[in-house]
Structures are given as structure tokens and as C-alpha cells.
Design an enzyme around this catalytic site. Structure first.
Site, PDB file in Angstrom:
ATOM      1  N   GLY A  12      16.935   0.618  35.726  1.00 22.64           N
ATOM      2  CA  GLY A  12      16.478  -0.532  34.952  1.00 22.64           C
ATOM      3  C   GLY A  12      15.859  -1.564  35.872  1.00 22.64           C
ATOM      4  CB  CYS A  13      15.561  -5.216  35.506  1.00 21.78           C
ATOM      5  SG  CYS A  13      14.954  -6.648  36.403  1.00 21.78           S
ATOM      6  CG  PHE A  14      13.296  -4.345  40.957  1.00 15.54           C
ATOM      7  CD1 PHE A  14      13.118  -5.636  40.508  1.00 15.54           C
ATOM      8  CD2 PHE A  14      12.176  -3.635  41.350  1.00 15.54           C
ATOM      9  CE1 PHE A  14      11.875  -6.228  40.453  1.00 15.54           C
ATOM     10  CE2 PHE A  14      10.905  -4.211  41.318  1.00 15.54           C
ATOM     11  CZ  PHE A  14      10.751  -5.515  40.863  1.00 15.54           C
TER      12      PHE A  14
END
Length: 178
Positions: A12-14
Site C-alpha cells: 500500500g502507501c509507502f
């Protein structure tokens, strides 16, 4: 002999992965970036369009005498839902897929083993869809993405998505924090 290893993980979002791993004892650095695509030096905007093939990743450099690769994977799988195809929550697109980009055969086998264990133990109600793929490239994300949560805690996404995940992470892995 060096005890430093590299792991490259997409979940997902880093911003969330990077923030969590940078607080773990044994982690030397966790850098947000892009991997798995077919375009050299992609920009965030290009990756967000979803057609470069890249995933948002975190490249984790760690001391394997303090933190094993298995432990890195255990933290990774606790930080995201590995049953969602090309998404994490409201973040949708192939750039948000779950993936382990292995750097050697031992990492590949460790990732496959933990996925098989989660499947056999029915840790998740749905099948684990995490890709296990050889690393073919890695590009660090733009400077403004590094330490994003730390530098932007007031950002709405950080407050609503990243902060609760990190709070849960810190409670679950309190014994692994610096």
C-alpha cells in the site's frame, strides 16, 4: 562479514511502511521508493497513474544480527492486508499491491514459507495475494516522500490512515522498537 541486508516490500502507501520500519530496532534505514515497473526513474505522478508497473515500496536496510528477514516479513504482513488485489483500503491501483521483491533465493523461500503458513493457519479469511517477485529495479521516491508522516502529521491522510496503523503497530511490536 557484513550483517547488513536489504528487503524491498510493497504494502500500500509507502508512508506507513516507511514510518513503521524506521522505528524498529535493527533497521538502519527505510526509504520510500518504487519497484517492479518498466519505466526508468518514474515520478510519483507517473506511478500514481498505474501504468508504469511500479509499486510503492519501502527499501529496508537492516542488521540481520538484530533483526531477521523473517521478522521483517512478520512486521510487513502485520502492517497491511495481503489479501487485497491492487489496493489497500481506499488506495486503489496496481501501485498499491502487496509484494515482496526478493533479493536472493533465501528471501524468496522465506516469503513463500510465511505465506504458506498464513494460508494453512487461515490467518486471513481470504487468500493471500502477495506477489513474490525478484527485484528488477528500485528507484527512491522524491525527497518530499521521505519521512513524510514524521514531517506532515497534520496531513489528513496521515491523521486518518497512517497514525492509527502506526499506533496499532507500536502496541503490537513494542518489544521490537528502538
Amino acid at each position: 562479514m557484513s550483517t547488513t541486508q536489504i528487503a524491498t516490500l510493497a504494502g500500500g502507501c509507502f508512508w506507513c511502511l516507511e514510518s513503521a520500519f524506521n522505528s524498529v530496532d535493527g533497521v538502519i534505514s527505510a526509504i520510500s521508493g518504487y519497484a517492479g515497473g518498466h519505466i526508468d526513474n518514474p515520478s510519483y505522478e507517473a506511478v500514481c497513474h498505474g501504468d508504469t508497473g511500479h509499486a510503492e515500496v519501502v527499501r529496508i536496510e537492516f542488521d540481520s544480527e538484530k533483526l531477521s528477514y523473517r521478522e521483517v516479513l512478520e512486521i510487513f504482513f502485520a502492517l497491511h492486508n495481503p489479501t487485497q488485489v491492487n489496493r489497500q483500503g481506499n488506495d486503489v491501483g496496481p501501485q498499491y499491491r502487496s509484494a515482496v521483491f526478493y533479493h536472493n533465493e533465501a528471501q524468496k523461500l522465506a516469503a513463500l514459507e510465511i505465506i504458506e503458513e498464513m494460508t494453512n493457519e487461515q490467518v486471513w479469511p481470504d487468500p493471500v495475494v502477495t506477489e513474490v517477485t525478484a527485484i528488477n529495479n528500485y528507484y527512491p521516491a522524491e525527497d518530499y516522500h521521505q519521512s513524510y508522516f514524521k514531517n506532515n502529521p497534520q496531513n489528513q491522510y496521515c491523521a486518518m490512515v497512517v497514525a492509527p496503523k502506526l499506533a496499532k503497530f507500536k502496541k503490537t511490536f513494542a518489544d521490537r522498537l528502538r
